[in-house]
Scaffold this motif. Sequence first.
Motif, mmCIF file in Angstrom:
data_model
loop_
_atom_site.group_PDB
_atom_site.id
_atom_site.type_symbol
_atom_site.label_atom_id
_atom_site.label_comp_id
_atom_site.label_asym_id
_atom_site.label_seq_id
_atom_site.Cartn_x
_atom_site.Cartn_y
_atom_site.Cartn_z
ATOM 1 N N ASP A 197 44.699 50.771 60.290
ATOM 2 C CA ASP A 197 44.377 49.708 61.235
ATOM 3 C C ASP A 197 44.371 50.172 62.682
ATOM 4 O OD1 ASP A 197 43.862 47.654 59.400
ATOM 5 O OD2 ASP A 197 46.007 47.369 59.067
ATOM 6 N N ARG A 198 44.656 51.445 62.912
ATOM 7 C CA ARG A 198 44.498 51.992 64.256
ATOM 8 C C ARG A 198 43.061 52.449 64.512
ATOM 9 N NH1 ARG A 198 49.825 54.285 63.174
ATOM 10 N NH2 ARG A 198 48.893 56.294 62.563
ATOM 11 N N LEU A 199 42.242 52.448 63.465
ATOM 12 C CA LEU A 199 40.868 52.911 63.577
ATOM 13 C C LEU A 199 39.934 51.757 63.931
ATOM 14 C CD1 LEU A 199 40.822 55.247 60.453
ATOM 15 C CD2 LEU A 199 41.202 55.880 62.847
ATOM 16 N N SER A 200 38.769 52.096 64.468
ATOM 17 C CA SER A 200 37.810 51.078 64.889
ATOM 18 C C SER A 200 37.120 50.442 63.682
ATOM 19 C CB SER A 200 36.756 51.702 65.798
ATOM 20 O OG SER A 200 35.709 50.770 66.052
ATOM 21 N N PRO A 201 36.945 49.113 63.696
ATOM 22 C CA PRO A 201 36.174 48.452 62.643
ATOM 23 C C PRO A 201 34.705 48.260 63.016
ATOM 24 C CG PRO A 201 37.315 46.805 63.930
ATOM 25 C CD PRO A 201 37.637 48.138 64.565
ATOM 26 N N ARG A 202 34.274 48.846 64.137
ATOM 27 C CA ARG A 202 32.874 48.692 64.553
ATOM 28 C C ARG A 202 31.985 49.583 63.683
ATOM 29 N NH1 ARG A 202 29.042 51.406 67.537
ATOM 30 N NH2 ARG A 202 27.648 50.170 68.884
ATOM 31 N N PRO A 203 31.023 49.003 62.965
ATOM 32 C CA PRO A 203 30.121 49.831 62.178
ATOM 33 C C PRO A 203 29.140 50.565 63.085
ATOM 34 C CG PRO A 203 29.442 47.533 62.067
ATOM 35 C CD PRO A 203 30.729 47.561 62.835
ATOM 36 N N LEU A 204 28.635 51.701 62.601
ATOM 37 C CA LEU A 204 27.626 52.437 63.357
ATOM 38 C C LEU A 204 26.374 51.591 63.540
ATOM 39 C CD1 LEU A 204 26.558 55.150 64.574
ATOM 40 C CD2 LEU A 204 25.733 55.684 62.271
ATOM 41 N N LEU A 205 26.034 50.816 62.520
ATOM 42 C CA LEU A 205 24.880 49.924 62.561
ATOM 43 C C LEU A 205 25.146 48.756 61.622
ATOM 44 C CD1 LEU A 205 23.268 50.559 59.652
ATOM 45 C CD2 LEU A 205 22.637 52.619 60.904
ATOM 46 N N PRO A 251 23.596 48.666 66.821
ATOM 47 C CA PRO A 251 22.186 48.388 66.539
ATOM 48 C C PRO A 251 22.056 47.591 65.248
ATOM 49 C CG PRO A 251 22.517 50.699 67.093
ATOM 50 C CD PRO A 251 23.879 50.108 66.919
ATOM 51 N N HIS A 252 21.037 46.735 65.195
ATOM 52 C CA HIS A 252 20.842 45.860 64.039
ATOM 53 C C HIS A 252 19.470 46.062 63.414
ATOM 54 C CE1 HIS A 252 24.479 43.782 65.213
ATOM 55 N NE2 HIS A 252 24.291 42.821 64.321
ATOM 56 N N THR A 317 16.986 57.193 62.249
ATOM 57 C CA THR A 317 16.823 57.274 63.703
ATOM 58 C C THR A 317 18.099 56.852 64.434
ATOM 59 O OG1 THR A 317 15.982 54.997 64.016
ATOM 60 C CG2 THR A 317 14.378 56.717 63.421
ATOM 61 N N MET A 318 18.963 56.140 63.737
ATOM 62 C CA MET A 318 20.222 55.689 64.318
ATOM 63 C C MET A 318 21.372 56.661 64.044
ATOM 64 S SD MET A 318 19.692 52.814 65.947
ATOM 65 C CE MET A 318 18.044 53.347 66.412
#
Length: 321
Positions: A197-205, A251-252, A317-318
């Motif tokens: 839980d110290r890691l980011s939950p933001r996905p790359l895309l 990016p989405h 490309t992402m």
Amino acid sequence: MNRRHLLLAALAAPAAAQTPPPSGKTVAGLPAPLETLDLWPKGAPGGPKSMPTEIVTERSTDAQLTDRAVGGISRPRLVVFRPLRPNGAAMLITPGGGYKWVVVDREGYELGRWLAARGVTAFILFYRLPGDGWAAGPDVALSDAQRAIRLIRHRAADYGVDPQRVGALGFSAGGHVCADLGARFATATYKPVDAADRLSPRPLLAAPIYPVVSMSLPVAHPGSRQLLIGGDTALEAAHSPHLNVPANAPPHFLVHAEDDNVVPVENSLLLRAALRARGIPVETHLFTHGGHGFGLNKAMGKPAAAWPDLFMAWAATMGLV
């Protein structure tokens, strides 16, 4: 068991004590998942007084097809599809089900097999449902998605995954989970339980496919809205991802059919407009025909069948693959 299954079984051995995948019939020629990963080491937080009972419903009458849906999920978990030659990319998949249940095959295992065949390690998330009385309420599925991304990153070396190359893809109500994760990844929805839980939950895309987005009628999917927020208009804005897009959203990639008579195409258009207003890269594919819930196999023979390859080309490309 053939050589491939023996190899995968050996790789899955450390996870043998995990909660097994949802039950049900299997079909010859379709590889069954051999590995799962429980999200919460001491059980999911904020359980109701009466824990839900997991029930799997088989909706297919064809002996050669499975179309299961699972409800009453009390042990949220990831079902893993490992490629024979992992390319370092990983995708979290959140199937749909209108927040009533979570689809197993059509928007889960089908895509898991397809991604694994292309070198991507696929993690199908069986998330908790907001109508089951969890303390997190309408944030309960988002909690599971945040925890899942963190856990994939924490266990990246075990799966041959680059922790920076973890994306998210979801369908319908699972598309809402995906879009909510893309918008509110930084929102604290549970207390940390371990080092993951110290890691980011933001996905790359993020790739919401025919997603539920708005919680406001008439655009909202009524069933998802009722189960998520109980029809409480005061909660609409907080749980409509297009109204919560941050400046650092990922990016989405959006896909929708214009003739979707279950989740109106306006859901994707609202999210696209919000992302563009924030300067977030967004690729959008709208198909004239396709209806709702086409996933992979139900899109065959329709223009919408192009979406998986379009996604992979865009994902390259992402930096995902």
